[in-house]
Motif scaffolding. Sequence first.
Motif, mmCIF file in Angstrom:
data_model
loop_
_atom_site.group_PDB
_atom_site.id
_atom_site.type_symbol
_atom_site.label_atom_id
_atom_site.label_comp_id
_atom_site.label_asym_id
_atom_site.label_seq_id
_atom_site.Cartn_x
_atom_site.Cartn_y
_atom_site.Cartn_z
ATOM 1 N N ALA A 16 0.823 -1.270 0.167
ATOM 2 C CA ALA A 16 -0.059 0.079 0.134
ATOM 3 C C ALA A 16 0.905 1.382 -0.063
ATOM 4 O O ALA A 16 0.433 2.156 -0.702
ATOM 5 N N ALA A 17 1.828 1.165 0.707
ATOM 6 C CA ALA A 17 2.824 2.433 0.810
ATOM 7 C C ALA A 17 3.522 2.633 -0.447
ATOM 8 O O ALA A 17 3.669 3.689 -0.771
ATOM 9 N N MET A 18 3.911 1.463 -0.896
ATOM 10 C CA MET A 18 4.655 1.672 -2.355
ATOM 11 C C MET A 18 3.450 2.467 -3.528
ATOM 12 O O MET A 18 4.007 3.203 -4.046
ATOM 13 N N LEU A 19 2.445 1.838 -3.402
ATOM 14 C CA LEU A 19 1.335 2.577 -4.364
ATOM 15 C C LEU A 19 1.152 3.599 -3.878
ATOM 16 O O LEU A 19 0.971 4.777 -5.042
ATOM 17 N N ALA A 20 0.845 3.987 -2.681
ATOM 18 C CA ALA A 20 0.693 5.592 -2.601
ATOM 19 C C ALA A 20 1.983 6.375 -2.826
ATOM 20 O O ALA A 20 1.512 7.678 -3.220
ATOM 21 N N TRP A 21 3.064 6.086 -2.504
ATOM 22 C CA TRP A 21 4.256 7.008 -2.964
ATOM 23 C C TRP A 21 4.164 7.394 -4.477
ATOM 24 O O TRP A 21 4.382 8.305 -4.891
ATOM 25 N N ALA A 56 9.218 2.885 3.249
ATOM 26 C CA ALA A 56 8.247 3.678 4.423
ATOM 27 C C ALA A 56 7.197 2.964 4.856
ATOM 28 O O ALA A 56 6.719 3.067 6.103
ATOM 29 N N GLY A 57 6.663 1.831 3.982
ATOM 30 C CA GLY A 57 5.642 1.015 4.224
ATOM 31 C C GLY A 57 6.169 0.067 5.436
ATOM 32 O O GLY A 57 5.450 -0.164 6.487
ATOM 33 N N LEU A 58 7.602 -0.463 5.246
ATOM 34 C CA LEU A 58 7.966 -1.244 6.134
ATOM 35 C C LEU A 58 8.179 -0.735 7.455
ATOM 36 O O LEU A 58 7.759 -1.518 8.631
ATOM 37 N N VAL A 59 8.647 0.637 7.433
ATOM 38 C CA VAL A 59 8.891 1.285 8.688
ATOM 39 C C VAL A 59 7.616 1.484 9.379
ATOM 40 O O VAL A 59 7.589 1.253 10.486
ATOM 41 N N ALA A 60 6.375 1.836 8.889
ATOM 42 C CA ALA A 60 5.515 2.235 9.476
ATOM 43 C C ALA A 60 4.525 1.187 9.976
ATOM 44 O O ALA A 60 4.021 1.119 11.139
ATOM 45 N N VAL A 82 16.871 9.936 5.379
ATOM 46 C CA VAL A 82 16.512 8.981 6.811
ATOM 47 C C VAL A 82 15.475 9.504 7.700
ATOM 48 O O VAL A 82 14.468 9.013 7.996
ATOM 49 N N ILE A 83 15.312 10.874 7.587
ATOM 50 C CA ILE A 83 14.335 11.479 8.342
ATOM 51 C C ILE A 83 12.982 11.419 7.849
ATOM 52 O O ILE A 83 11.933 11.209 8.194
ATOM 53 N N GLY A 84 13.179 11.754 6.459
ATOM 54 C CA GLY A 84 11.753 11.756 5.588
ATOM 55 C C GLY A 84 10.991 10.567 5.749
ATOM 56 O O GLY A 84 9.934 10.203 5.817
ATOM 57 N N VAL A 85 11.879 9.150 5.632
ATOM 58 C CA VAL A 85 11.265 7.962 5.570
ATOM 59 C C VAL A 85 11.256 7.220 6.951
ATOM 60 O O VAL A 85 10.268 6.712 7.350
ATOM 61 N N HIS A 86 12.400 7.253 7.823
ATOM 62 C CA HIS A 86 12.518 6.431 9.061
ATOM 63 C C HIS A 86 11.974 7.172 10.131
ATOM 64 O O HIS A 86 10.956 6.801 11.133
ATOM 65 N N LEU A 87 12.199 8.412 10.115
ATOM 66 C CA LEU A 87 11.580 9.332 11.407
ATOM 67 C C LEU A 87 9.971 9.552 11.264
ATOM 68 O O LEU A 87 9.321 9.106 11.873
ATOM 69 N N VAL A 88 9.815 10.131 10.091
ATOM 70 C CA VAL A 88 8.381 10.301 9.746
ATOM 71 C C VAL A 88 7.791 8.901 9.667
ATOM 72 O O VAL A 88 6.569 8.859 10.231
ATOM 73 N N GLY A 89 8.139 7.843 9.054
ATOM 74 C CA GLY A 89 7.448 6.657 8.887
ATOM 75 C C GLY A 89 7.414 6.156 10.298
ATOM 76 O O GLY A 89 6.122 5.429 10.683
ATOM 77 N N GLY A 90 8.344 6.074 11.092
ATOM 78 C CA GLY A 90 8.280 5.674 12.363
ATOM 79 C C GLY A 90 7.224 6.429 13.362
ATOM 80 O O GLY A 90 6.286 5.586 14.099
ATOM 81 N N VAL A 91 7.076 7.558 13.194
ATOM 82 C CA VAL A 91 6.185 8.490 14.054
ATOM 83 C C VAL A 91 4.698 8.117 13.626
ATOM 84 O O VAL A 91 3.668 7.812 14.462
ATOM 85 N N VAL A 92 4.452 7.988 12.304
ATOM 86 C CA VAL A 92 3.334 7.623 11.742
ATOM 87 C C VAL A 92 2.744 6.121 12.058
ATOM 88 O O VAL A 92 1.556 6.378 12.649
ATOM 89 N N GLY A 120 -0.221 1.623 5.773
ATOM 90 C CA GLY A 120 0.667 1.656 4.637
ATOM 91 C C GLY A 120 0.534 2.771 3.761
ATOM 92 O O GLY A 120 1.324 3.703 3.434
ATOM 93 N N ALA A 121 -0.719 3.069 3.225
ATOM 94 C CA ALA A 121 -1.087 4.251 2.650
ATOM 95 C C ALA A 121 -0.657 5.648 2.993
ATOM 96 O O ALA A 121 -0.271 6.549 2.276
ATOM 97 N N ILE A 122 -1.210 5.797 4.155
ATOM 98 C CA ILE A 122 -0.819 7.060 4.968
ATOM 99 C C ILE A 122 0.464 7.489 5.092
ATOM 100 O O ILE A 122 0.858 8.393 4.827
ATOM 101 N N ALA A 123 1.474 6.415 5.513
ATOM 102 C CA ALA A 123 2.674 6.344 5.465
ATOM 103 C C ALA A 123 3.462 6.605 4.305
ATOM 104 O O ALA A 123 4.341 7.715 4.276
ATOM 105 N N GLY A 124 3.181 6.036 3.144
ATOM 106 C CA GLY A 124 3.557 6.085 1.804
ATOM 107 C C GLY A 124 3.410 7.619 1.332
ATOM 108 O O GLY A 124 4.236 8.342 0.836
ATOM 109 N N LEU A 125 2.186 8.261 1.557
ATOM 110 C CA LEU A 125 1.913 9.467 1.216
ATOM 111 C C LEU A 125 2.672 10.559 2.069
ATOM 112 O O LEU A 125 3.165 11.439 1.484
ATOM 113 N N LEU A 126 2.667 10.398 3.392
ATOM 114 C CA LEU A 126 3.196 11.600 4.204
ATOM 115 C C LEU A 126 4.796 11.491 3.988
ATOM 116 O O LEU A 126 5.637 12.510 4.272
#
Length: 453
Positions: A255-260, A282-286, A328-338, A303-309
């Motif tokens: 879902a994250a891959m498709l959203a991205w 990003a989906g894996l992280v979230a 790293v911040i855009g994917v791991h920090l943001v994905g982890g928070v989401v 996954g979709a929300i994380a991929g988009l954000l």
Amino acid sequence: MPPGITTLAADKIELSAANTGFMLICSALVMLMTPGLAFFYGGMVRVKSTLNMLMMSFISLGIVTILWVLYGFSLAFGADVGSVIGWSSDYVGLSGIGITELWDGYTIPVYVFAVFQLMFAIITPALISGALADRVKFTAWALFVTLWVTVVYFPVAHWVWGSGGWLFEMGVIDFAGGTAVHINAGAAALGVILVIGKRVGFKKDPMRPHSLPLVMLGAGLLWFGWFGFNAGSWLGNDDGVGAVMFLNTQIATAAAMLAWLAYEKIRHGSFTTLGAASGAVAGLVAITPAGGSVSPLGAIAVGAIAGLLCAMAVGLKYKLGYDDSLDVIGVHLVGGVVGSLLVGFFATGGVQSDAKGLFYGGGFDQLGKQAVGVFAVLAYSLVVSALLAFVIDKAMGMRVPEDDEVSGIDQVEHAETAYDFSGAGGGSASRTAAPAPGLTDRAGAAKNKKVDA
């Protein structure tokens, strides 16, 4: 037999060969993620930084393994001390553990749990390295890894997963590392880059990936290894929770891959391979913190929300002026928070635990706990990581000289180049690497055809 004896025999926890074998396989899968990360990051940098990027991940395999044996496992998973750290003398040097001694409450040996958690400890500092590409001395990085896992990762792992850890006792849900791994690494990356500054030519020179096939290979290895990372975190296969986590990992990643890719098409006009790889990660992280709490439909939402954000977040570095080399911040920090916060919305109360999120009648209780975990780990890692980088920078300098950065960090730090364009073999520092073909960057899709050396 008398009823009492029968009951005691039935309740006794015994070593499970099936769960032990499963966890050893999962440990090997998580170990594979670090070389996978090296390829993922290595393909995203310019030719002249490829080997350095690979080595920044590989060195973690060496340093963290030794520290984990000496004292790391004891600090993270030893007997609780004040809810902030662990310590057990039997775990120092892993010398006081019997080969069939079971991890408390589980059917796997302590050694198996220790090696599984070791692989988490290895990959977490390696994640940070992507933000620092092209400009950090290898010796300074090795020292940073040593100090960081000691004063940041080991304590945070105890907070989140250790019996008695304050976030664990509060009821913060982190199935496999949204806070302890991804937010921790992402916040650390931000702290370090605020200290060491930007790459030479940031926002001026094209800094596109030199090998998208390597990026896709690395992403594939990460995706494959992540099944061990996530499903293995339940430490067994007896009740089906690990199976749900395995399925949700696949669903959220897709879902994250498709959203991205959808965002990328709308925003930049192209579906890029870099976007596909980044969206998957990003989906894996979230889903890592959330997958044991949500349904398959919830995994699609996560996954979709994380991929988009995350796709939106990677461009913030250009607006805010911080140089996060490989997002790293855009994917791991943001994905982890989401992913961590979405537990507070989508937890069904019927998988990992009975905790319910807002959308399942649980109110704001779990969301509040998740927020405390997210921002406590973020703040601690950000501040301490920045302080460590500042001290190392003052003591020995964290950055290579500007001329060395421009000419190529591979030759300066490792006396090698990634590719031998002379045809003579060897790839030594005495040979001059030819320019790499121009490749698209994350923000510009296929619009810029300029060659990037």
